[in-house]
Design a protein around this motif. Structure first.
Motif, PDB file in Angstrom:
ATOM      1  N   PHE A 218       0.842  -1.192   0.000  1.00 45.86           N
ATOM      2  CA  PHE A 218       0.000   0.000   0.000  1.00 45.86           C
ATOM      3  C   PHE A 218       0.879   1.244   0.000  1.00 45.86           C
ATOM      4  N   PRO A 219       0.646   2.306  -0.738  1.00 48.83           N
ATOM      5  CA  PRO A 219      -0.464   2.548  -1.660  1.00 48.83           C
ATOM      6  C   PRO A 219      -0.158   2.137  -3.113  1.00 48.83           C
ATOM      7  N   ALA A 276      -0.058   1.744   7.636  1.00 46.64           N
ATOM      8  CA  ALA A 276      -1.219   2.151   6.840  1.00 46.64           C
ATOM      9  C   ALA A 276      -1.709   0.982   6.001  1.00 46.64           C
ATOM     10  N   TYR A 280      -5.401  -0.478   6.232  1.00 49.12           N
ATOM     11  CA  TYR A 280      -6.217  -0.362   5.024  1.00 49.12           C
ATOM     12  C   TYR A 280      -6.598  -1.730   4.480  1.00 49.12           C
ATOM     13  N   ALA A 284     -10.381  -3.070   4.109  1.00 57.81           N
ATOM     14  CA  ALA A 284     -10.883  -3.388   2.770  1.00 57.81           C
ATOM     15  C   ALA A 284     -11.282  -4.857   2.692  1.00 57.81           C
ATOM     16  N   TYR A 297      -7.139  -8.946  -0.332  1.00 54.94           N
ATOM     17  CA  TYR A 297      -6.879  -7.759   0.492  1.00 54.94           C
ATOM     18  C   TYR A 297      -6.170  -8.141   1.782  1.00 54.94           C
ATOM     19  N   SER A 301      -2.753  -6.488   3.641  1.00 58.93           N
ATOM     20  CA  SER A 301      -2.609  -6.203   5.062  1.00 58.93           C
ATOM     21  C   SER A 301      -1.365  -6.887   5.626  1.00 58.93           C
TER      22      SER A 301
END
Lengths: 478, 120
Positions: A218-219, A276, A280, A284, A297, A301
């Motif tokens: 991420f991101p 993050a 996130y 998600a 997802y 993580s």
């Protein structure tokens, strides 16, 4: 060259030659060749594991040309752990792939060779002791992975493959730019260059960013959920087990070996990015309407979680993170294989169809639950051991913020795992009538279950792996 | 002095590529942009180490040669993938529901668009 070093050639040569042979064979024989090759190279890991346990690392130098000019391969404990995940996930995916890519189906043709090319790329990336060799290996891995996703041939899978390809090329471009700057600074491409006081920060950040795209951190993760959830089941299992992890291992190596003393602020910053990603990805995953999306997802993580190694940077944290890599890879492959069977039987992986599944597909439901235990990190699973070692590393260095995050990661994983399990087992609308397709052979379910069981069993006997990882990496606090 | 010019040119081409990659919707344009960025990268790889050493260094040239081979095969593969995507969905974009005008079409054509069945 030691005899063990000769075996390193086999790790790359066996899958590569299998891929080439499989192209030449008629379609009906292809999968036999791949079964042979796919079972042959993991056998090499047994003597190599003993060699690594004895001498910490196995080094091979091509043609007697020593680095910096020559190309070297090096197998260390971290690479060995990921190679084991690769081998076990690949063997467990064989029955599922055998059914899904039957030679009578039109899309089966390229799959078997592509799989072995992917295996070649991943093994090469784990062995590379040279920054440019790593680039070639990761590029090979990416191209094979994109082609494997595209074997599904639906619009969603093709679009996901295209998006992955564009982003991965962008990532490798940034990586090579960084490599070029490293070469300009040091005049060497070796991954471990002792005696360099500080690596050019621009080069370091470029290389790390490129690898972050490939590891879906991420991101820069946008390609992963669609790619994994739209890929055919066995492909998703293999990719989730190793493709991201090979890039993550490269990321750690560049951080700890190439940039021996990276700036501390950058470590904290990357730790925050990991935090993050962790939050996130878990949120998600909780919100996804499809089972394979939830699992995908969850990977984002967990990759964020593994980034917490950078600010902790102690030998114990390294052992924990390496162990988590092993447990997570096994559990993720098991979940994707179970999800593949669910898709076959229900015709969809929408979680609306899950209620009552435990009665019709008890093995798959049990696999999801067992792998979920590892993802959450409940004792005595492998996930617990990894998390516990990271926790105690954070405790000893006084990193309270990281400590809270590690606990939070377990809680948030529990949220999305229990959502799936509660829907499956306790939902009031347990539908009496499923529109059922014929069940895949039982061996596919058992293979997934075995992987999930392995992920738990390694938590009961963690010491061989932890001892292997005990040497740590340069630049780590003992 | 000349190498500074080359570095600036490489930076400019790279920037053009980034712009094209981010702004254009058509996959073909995105691929062209990526290839521009790769060209800039190769230019930089050739020029930068030479300024350190004073004389031509063979290693970066070998790297660039390898890089070109990889770039060509990646582009060929991406084009094949693009054609397949185009045949399936009727337009070459990674967004299935994109406005066709963004792809340089005059009128929306949904003739080729097959029903997007959710088969998994």
């Amino acid at each position: 060259m030691t005899p063990a070093a000769q075996l390193l050639i086999g790790l790359v040569f066996v899958p590569l030659s299998t891929a080439l042979v499989a192209v030449l064979l008629p379609p009906r024989r292809r999968r036999w060749a791949v079964v042979l090759g796919g079972l042959a190279w993991p056998c090499l890991l047994v003597p190599l594991s003993m060699a690594v346990a004895r001498e910490q690392s196995v080094v091979m130098v091509f043609g007697g040309w020593a680095p910096p000019l020559g190309i070297g391969w090096r197998l260390d404990a971290l690479g060995l752990v990921v190679l084991w995940v690769h081998a076990l996930a690949g063997i467990a995916a064989l029955p599922s792939a055998w059914r899904r890519f039957d030679p009578d189906l039109p899309e089966s043709g390229p799959f078997w060779s592509l799989w072995m090319i992917l295996a070649t790329g991943v093994n090469l990336a784990l062995l590379a002791a040279d920054l440019f060799n790593l680039y070639v290996a990761l590029e090979l891995t990416t191209l094979a992975a994109v082609a494997l996703i595209a074997t599904d041939d639906g619009i969603a899978a093709l679009a996901a493959a295209m998006r992955y390809l564009l982003l991965a090329v962008l990532g490798s471009l940034m990586y090579v730019l960084g490599v070029g700057l490293v070469y300009a600074q040091t005049g060497s491409l070796a991954m471990h260059q002792p005696g360099i006081e500080a690596l050019n920060n621009v080069a370091l950040v470029l290389m790390l960013t490129g690898l972050m795209v490939k590891a879906a951190i991420f991101p820069l993760h946008v390609w992963l959920p669609h790619a994994y959830s739209n890929a055919p089941g066995p492909v998703a299992a293999i990719m989730a087990a190793v493709v991201g992890k090979a890039a993550l291992v490269a990321f750690w190596r560049i951080w700890f070996e190439t940039a021996e003393a990276p700036p501390a602020q950058l470590a904290d910053f990357l730790g925050l990015i990991g935090a993050a990603a962790l939050v996130y990805g878990a949120i998600a995953a909780y919100l996804q309407p499809r089972l394979k999306m939830v699992i995908a997802y969850s990977s984002i993580s967990h990759f964020g979680f593994l980034l917490l190694l950078l600010p902790l940077a102690s030998q114990q944290a390294f052992q924990g993170a390496g162990f988590h890599l092993l447990a997570h890879g096994l559990a993720k492959a098991a979940m994707f294989l179970a999800a593949a069977n669910i898709v076959v039987v229900l015709g969809s992986d929408s979680i609306r169809h899950l209620p009552g599944l435990d009665k019709r597909m008890p093995l798959e439901a049990f696999t999801l639950a067992l792998a979920g235990v590892t993802l959450i990190g409940l004792p005595p699973s492998g996930g617990f051991t990894g998390k516990w070692m990271l926790l105690s590393a954070a405790w000893e260095t006084g990193g309270w913020f990281w400590l809270v995050l590690i606990v939070l990661s377990g809680l948030m994983s529990a949220a999305y795992v229990f959502r799936i399990l509660a829907l499956t087992c306790f939902h009031p609308a347990r539908r009496a009538v499923h529109h059922l397709h014929p069940r895949p052979p039982k061996i596919t379910s058992l293979a997934a279950l075995t992987l999930a069981l392995l992920a738990v069993v390694i938590g009961l006997y963690p010491h061989p792996v932890l001892d292997l990882l005990g040497a740590g990496m340069p630049g780590m606090v003992r | 002095m000349t190498s500074a010019v080359f570095v600036l040119v490489a930076a400019a081409i790279f920037g053009l590529g980034v712009h094209g990659l981010l702004v254009s919707a058509h996959i073909m344009r995105k691929l062209l942009a990526l290839n521009l960025m790769l060209s800039a990268l190769f230019l930089l790889l050739i020029v930068v180490p030479a300024t350190i050493d004073g004389r031509p260094d063979p290693v970066p040239q070998a790297l660039v040669l390898t890089g070109i081979v990889i770039a060509v095969s990646t582009t060929a593969f991406a084009l094949a993938l693009m054609v397949r995507l185009f045949r399936k969905q009727g337009h070459a974009s990674i967004h299935p529901d994109i406005d066709p005008r963004l792809l340089g079409r005059k009128a929306p054509s949904k003739a080729n668009k097959t029903a997007q069945g959710d088969d998994r």
